[in-house]
Scaffold this active site. Structure first.
Site, PDB file in Angstrom:
ATOM      1  N   GLY A   1       0.827  -1.195   0.000  1.00 38.51           N
ATOM      2  CA  GLY A   1       0.000   0.000   0.000  1.00 38.51           C
ATOM      3  C   GLY A   1       0.863   1.248   0.000  1.00 38.51           C
ATOM      4  O   GLY A   1       1.996   1.238  -0.482  1.00 38.51           O
ATOM      5  N   CYS A   2       0.346   2.324   0.550  1.00 34.53           N
ATOM      6  CA  CYS A   2       1.077   3.587   0.591  1.00 34.53           C
ATOM      7  C   CYS A   2       2.401   3.425   1.327  1.00 34.53           C
ATOM      8  O   CYS A   2       2.435   2.922   2.450  1.00 34.53           O
ATOM      9  CB  CYS A   2       0.217   4.642   1.285  1.00 34.53           C
TER      10      CYS A   2
END
Length: 216
Positions: free
Chosen positions: A48-49
């Site tokens: 993810g981020c």
């Protein structure tokens, strides 16, 4: 919280079982380097981020450096804006430099699967796109074998009620992200995304890995 507790126990048992068998440290990693007289290795993960995963891995004892960047795409020297379109093929990743005498690759795998939801395809929460996919970029055959082994065991353990979608693929060119992405949480902790998204994940991560955190 219960799922995280069960997952932590399962991964710990997997690590113990493996190290009682063929010890991964008996193999000389292809990517080992010497830094300040310490032999370090690299591991690369996308969950993810990268602001979230960077913040978590920075706290682990034995991790000497965490860099946010882009990997796995077809466009050379991509920018954040390029990757954010979801068309370059890159994933947001962290490249972890670590001391294998203090933390093993198996333990980093445990941290990786704890740090995000590996059942979400091309997204983490409200972050949607192929750049947010769950991926392990292995640097040598030993890392590949361990990643495949633990993913298989984790999938069959029943810790998740959905299939794991984590990709396991050979490391390619790593492009370090722009300076303002590095050490993001510690530099921008008061920002809304840091407060409402990263902080809760970090607090949960620190509770699970309280015995593996840096003392300062």
């Amino acid at each position: 919280m219960q799922r995280y507790s069960i997952l932590s126990c399962l991964l710990a048992l997997m690590i113990s079982a493996c190290t009682q068998g063929e010890n991964s440290k008996d193999k000389v990693p292809e990517d080992m380097e010497v830094s300040n007289s310490i032999k370090t290795e690299k591991a690369t993960f996308g969950g993810g981020c990268f602001w979230c995963t960077e913040a978590q891995f920075q706290y682990l004892e034995g991790v000497t450096r965490v860099e946010s960047g882009y990997e796995g795409g077809t466009v050379p020297d991509p920018t954040y804006d390029d990757v954010s379109t979801g068309t370059t093929g890159h994933a947001e990743v962290i490249q972890v430099t670590y001391d294998p005498e203090k933390i093993s690759y198996e333990e980093l795998l445990q941290a990786f699967w704890q740090s995000h939801d590996p059942t979400q395809l091309n997204r983490q929460g409200n972050d949607v796109g192929t750049q947010y996919r769950s991926v392990i970029f292995y640097h040598n055959d030993n890392q590949r074998e361990l990643a495949e082994l633990y993913m298989k065991k984790l999938q069959s353990s029943g810790a998740y009620d959905k299939p794991l979608v984590t990709e396991i693929t050979a490391a390619t060119d790593f492009y370090k992200a722009e300076d303002y992405h590095q050490d993001y949480y510690s530099q921008n902790g008061s920002q809304p995304y840091c407060h409402f998204v990263i902080k809760p994940k970090l607090e949960k991560f620190r509770k699970v890995f309280k015995d593996k955190l840096k003392s300062n």
